[in-house]
Design a protein around this motif. Structure first.
Motif, mmCIF file in Angstrom:
data_model
loop_
_atom_site.group_PDB
_atom_site.id
_atom_site.type_symbol
_atom_site.label_atom_id
_atom_site.label_comp_id
_atom_site.label_asym_id
_atom_site.label_seq_id
_atom_site.Cartn_x
_atom_site.Cartn_y
_atom_site.Cartn_z
ATOM 1 N N ARG A 167 0.863 -1.187 0.000
ATOM 2 C CA ARG A 167 0.000 0.000 0.000
ATOM 3 C C ARG A 167 0.894 1.229 0.000
ATOM 4 N NH1 ARG A 167 -2.763 3.323 3.865
ATOM 5 N NH2 ARG A 167 -1.848 2.171 5.609
ATOM 6 N N ARG A 168 0.746 2.071 -1.010
ATOM 7 C CA ARG A 168 1.612 3.251 -1.170
ATOM 8 C C ARG A 168 1.038 4.437 -0.403
ATOM 9 N NH1 ARG A 168 6.758 4.111 -2.851
ATOM 10 N NH2 ARG A 168 6.557 3.451 -4.998
ATOM 11 N N VAL A 169 1.873 5.001 0.473
ATOM 12 C CA VAL A 169 1.503 6.222 1.181
ATOM 13 C C VAL A 169 2.664 7.204 1.041
ATOM 14 C CG1 VAL A 169 0.017 5.042 2.848
ATOM 15 C CG2 VAL A 169 2.421 5.394 3.387
ATOM 16 N N TYR A 170 2.396 8.481 1.309
ATOM 17 C CA TYR A 170 3.436 9.505 1.215
ATOM 18 C C TYR A 170 3.577 10.203 2.551
ATOM 19 C CZ TYR A 170 3.324 8.749 -3.802
ATOM 20 O OH TYR A 170 3.415 8.165 -5.047
ATOM 21 N N ILE A 171 4.821 10.323 3.000
ATOM 22 C CA ILE A 171 5.088 10.968 4.286
ATOM 23 C C ILE A 171 5.989 12.183 4.058
ATOM 24 C CG2 ILE A 171 4.802 8.836 5.593
ATOM 25 C CD1 ILE A 171 7.851 8.620 5.713
ATOM 26 N N PRO A 172 5.911 13.207 4.940
ATOM 27 C CA PRO A 172 6.751 14.401 4.776
ATOM 28 C C PRO A 172 8.234 14.041 4.780
ATOM 29 C CG PRO A 172 5.054 14.747 6.432
ATOM 30 C CD PRO A 172 5.013 13.294 6.090
ATOM 31 N N LYS A 173 9.015 14.743 3.987
ATOM 32 C CA LYS A 173 10.450 14.483 3.878
ATOM 33 C C LYS A 173 11.249 15.669 4.424
ATOM 34 C CE LYS A 173 14.050 13.299 0.529
ATOM 35 N NZ LYS A 173 14.368 13.055 -0.889
ATOM 36 N N ASP A 174 11.963 15.441 5.512
ATOM 37 C CA ASP A 174 12.873 16.436 6.089
ATOM 38 C C ASP A 174 12.199 17.778 6.361
ATOM 39 O OD1 ASP A 174 14.858 14.540 5.884
ATOM 40 O OD2 ASP A 174 15.459 15.194 3.888
ATOM 41 N N GLY A 175 10.942 17.787 6.713
ATOM 42 C CA GLY A 175 10.253 19.016 7.045
ATOM 43 C C GLY A 175 10.035 19.949 5.878
ATOM 44 N N LYS A 176 10.288 19.452 4.662
ATOM 45 C CA LYS A 176 10.107 20.296 3.477
ATOM 46 C C LYS A 176 8.728 20.023 2.875
ATOM 47 C CE LYS A 176 15.059 19.958 2.516
ATOM 48 N NZ LYS A 176 16.077 19.453 1.583
ATOM 49 N N ASN A 177 8.447 20.701 1.757
ATOM 50 C CA ASN A 177 7.172 20.473 1.087
ATOM 51 C C ASN A 177 7.151 19.145 0.332
ATOM 52 O OD1 ASN A 177 6.088 22.875 1.979
ATOM 53 N ND2 ASN A 177 6.903 24.040 0.252
ATOM 54 N N LYS A 178 8.347 18.556 0.137
ATOM 55 C CA LYS A 178 8.410 17.288 -0.584
ATOM 56 C C LYS A 178 7.902 16.152 0.287
ATOM 57 C CE LYS A 178 12.370 18.533 -3.493
ATOM 58 N NZ LYS A 178 13.757 18.172 -3.867
ATOM 59 N N LYS A 179 7.419 15.095 -0.383
ATOM 60 C CA LYS A 179 6.952 13.922 0.342
ATOM 61 C C LYS A 179 7.687 12.684 -0.160
ATOM 62 C CE LYS A 179 2.474 15.479 1.929
ATOM 63 N NZ LYS A 179 1.080 15.078 2.161
ATOM 64 N N ARG A 180 7.928 11.747 0.752
ATOM 65 C CA ARG A 180 8.653 10.533 0.421
ATOM 66 C C ARG A 180 7.671 9.372 0.306
ATOM 67 N NH1 ARG A 180 11.480 6.570 3.512
ATOM 68 N NH2 ARG A 180 10.976 7.622 5.462
ATOM 69 N N PRO A 181 7.745 8.607 -0.799
ATOM 70 C CA PRO A 181 6.842 7.460 -0.938
ATOM 71 C C PRO A 181 7.239 6.327 -0.003
ATOM 72 C CG PRO A 181 8.389 7.527 -2.771
ATOM 73 C CD PRO A 181 8.613 8.771 -1.971
ATOM 74 N N LEU A 182 6.248 5.650 0.529
ATOM 75 C CA LEU A 182 6.490 4.540 1.445
ATOM 76 C C LEU A 182 5.553 3.399 1.069
ATOM 77 C CD1 LEU A 182 8.274 4.143 4.011
ATOM 78 C CD2 LEU A 182 6.235 4.676 5.335
ATOM 79 N N GLY A 183 6.099 2.198 0.940
ATOM 80 C CA GLY A 183 5.285 1.018 0.644
ATOM 81 C C GLY A 183 5.017 0.244 1.919
ATOM 82 N N ILE A 184 3.760 0.024 2.256
ATOM 83 C CA ILE A 184 3.401 -0.694 3.479
ATOM 84 C C ILE A 184 2.929 -2.100 3.120
ATOM 85 C CG2 ILE A 184 1.931 -0.716 5.519
ATOM 86 C CD1 ILE A 184 1.806 2.317 5.308
ATOM 87 N N SER A 185 3.620 -3.087 3.649
ATOM 88 C CA SER A 185 3.313 -4.490 3.353
ATOM 89 C C SER A 185 2.103 -4.963 4.152
ATOM 90 C CB SER A 185 4.507 -5.376 3.698
ATOM 91 O OG SER A 185 5.664 -4.970 3.004
#
Length: 200
Positions: free
Chosen positions: A83-101
């Protein structure tokens, strides 16, 4: 978990005496190690596409583990999409993708990771800190400071590979594993995880 995986040390020692390749690793993905992995799982972990959490899996734990091991032995086990979710990256506006098994896949991943740790941890340099047990970034920073202060240092290089885990070559990863591991069934399980897709 270390008790359940104790026999792997014999396999590793045997490999060191022969061709250097460890065998019979899939044997250690069994009900005992999977049960131990279940005990290690946090009840607060996010669920995967199956929407099953630890409490729900635990309701029929032995039956679920027996079914999982049966599928793994027959070769019919196939990890579910992440399941793909996006979490904040380093407090910036960018988001990091995360795959949840899914929960069941988390158990298998955990045992596979513990087996790989048994094989590769002794091979790492002492100056390596990333993603290793009982090591953290604070220890790495301390090591750098000591190197700069007390040893001759001409330069310090900081580097980051952009989207490394999204772009790493899976075929080369498997080749590296094949250099140290001869168990085709165990490698086959890892290959299945590498082929898993994400669901949005």
């Amino acid at each position: 978990m270390l008790n359940e995986l104790f026999g792997i040390q014999f396999n590793i020692a045997k490999a060191d005496r022969t061709d250097g390749k460890v065998q019979n690793l899939a044997f250690y993905i069994n009900i005992d190690t999977l049960r131990s992995a279940h005990k290690q799982m946090s009840r607060n972990k996010a669920y995967g596409v199956d929407k099953v959490n630890k409490d729900e899996y635990e309701a029929n734990l032995e039956e679920n583990l027996e079914n999982l091991v049966r599928r793994m032995k027959s070769g019919s086990y196939k990890p579910k999409p992440s399941r793909r979710v996006y979490i904040p990256k380093d407090g910036k506006n960018k988001k990091r993708p995360l795959g949840i098994s899914s929960y069941e896949d988390k158990l298998v991943e955990y045992v596979v990771a513990q087996i790989l740790t048994q094989i590769y941890e002794p091979k790492f340099y002492d100056s390596s800190f990333g993603f290793r047990p009982n090591r953290n970034c604070h220890q790495a920073v301390k090591e750098v400071i000591e190197d700069v202060q007390f040893r001759k240092t001409n330069y310090v290089v900081e580097a980051d590979i952009k989207s490394f885990f999204d772009t790493v070559d899976h075929e080369w990863m498997v080749k590296f594993l094949e250099h140290d591991i001869a168990d085709r069934k165990f490698l086959g399980i890892i290959k299945r995880f590498l082929k898993v897709e994400n669901m949005y």
